[in-house]
Design a protein around this motif. Sequence first.
Motif, PDB file in Angstrom:
ATOM      1  N   UNK A   4       0.817  -1.196   0.000  1.00 55.76           N
ATOM      2  CA  UNK A   4       0.000   0.000   0.000  1.00 55.76           C
ATOM      3  C   UNK A   4       0.855   1.252   0.000  1.00 55.76           C
ATOM      4  N   UNK A   5       0.153   2.382  -0.251  1.00 54.46           N
ATOM      5  CA  UNK A   5       0.865   3.656  -0.184  1.00 54.46           C
ATOM      6  C   UNK A   5       1.394   3.928   1.200  1.00 54.46           C
ATOM      7  N   UNK A   6       0.691   3.417   2.264  1.00 51.73           N
ATOM      8  CA  UNK A   6       1.136   3.618   3.634  1.00 51.73           C
ATOM      9  C   UNK A   6       2.470   2.918   3.871  1.00 51.73           C
ATOM     10  N   UNK A   7       2.627   1.708   3.318  1.00 53.36           N
ATOM     11  CA  UNK A   7       3.880   0.986   3.477  1.00 53.36           C
ATOM     12  C   UNK A   7       5.038   1.762   2.882  1.00 53.36           C
ATOM     13  N   UNK A   8       4.857   2.347   1.688  1.00 56.39           N
ATOM     14  CA  UNK A   8       5.954   3.046   1.035  1.00 56.39           C
ATOM     15  C   UNK A   8       6.331   4.339   1.740  1.00 56.39           C
ATOM     16  N   UNK A   9       5.523   4.767   2.687  1.00 56.31           N
ATOM     17  CA  UNK A   9       5.860   5.947   3.474  1.00 56.31           C
ATOM     18  C   UNK A   9       6.710   5.640   4.687  1.00 56.31           C
ATOM     19  N   UNK A  10       7.029   4.344   4.931  1.00 49.33           N
ATOM     20  CA  UNK A  10       7.841   3.965   6.085  1.00 49.33           C
ATOM     21  C   UNK A  10       9.324   4.009   5.740  1.00 49.33           C
ATOM     22  N   UNK A  11      10.152   4.049   6.773  1.00 49.43           N
ATOM     23  CA  UNK A  11      11.598   4.046   6.570  1.00 49.43           C
ATOM     24  C   UNK A  11      12.087   5.315   5.904  1.00 49.43           C
TER      25      UNK A  11
END
Length: 250
Positions: A2-9
Amino acid sequence: MTEDMWGTGDYRAVAEKVTSIGDVLVSRAAIEPGMEVLDVACGTGNAAIPAAKQGARVTGLDLSPGLIAIARERSTEAGVDVEWLEGDAQSLPFEDDSFDRVISAIGHMFAPDHKRTADELCRVCRPGGRIAVACWTPEGSIGSMFERLGGISPAPPEGFQSPLLWGTEEHVRELLGDAAEFERHIVQFDEPSPESYADFMLTNFPPLIAARVQVGDQLVRDTYLDWVNDVNEADDGTLRYRAEYLVSAV
């Protein structure tokens, strides 16, 4: 994913290790000044920014608002104008025949519906234009990394298509047509040590962060570090490995 995952790290730091892919893709797409260019699933702008440096009028689109924010910062730092938009590769918010070039560097491959994504790339590309995409190959080292992680992860949902299929000529021909042309390229990674690189990636690469949450820190670290050691070509305590990607153009 998801887009939320790509906002991590810190995906900017990860993406900076593969900026050469964007340069190769822009060259392969034959981008020229004044062209209208769309970078689909643009991430932090590895392809959009060098396209803009060629004098093209570039739009970068990504599902993740966090990555768009980073891309905007990077384009400002580079002194180029790019229109950055949030949007889905599977449903592009543009009219038919809007762009002279449609590109994607290790981005669109993560959209779940490959056929729908390919159809959208074709729809917004003008007659006589060009589509050019770059994707990790399944037989390359990054492909083997995703395979290792898949081995410790829950089974994917029914109908799941591996992103790595975009790194095979047969699949690309099915999606984009028999006129597709292919080149294989390599990114070389040189790092101080396998352990320091594993720590960096486990902390900053969104798929690894998601895997840690899903199946546990230690299992993911052990699996990933085993992979790093297996692909390491250095024998002096440092890390050196090469990752193959496929550039497809039609």
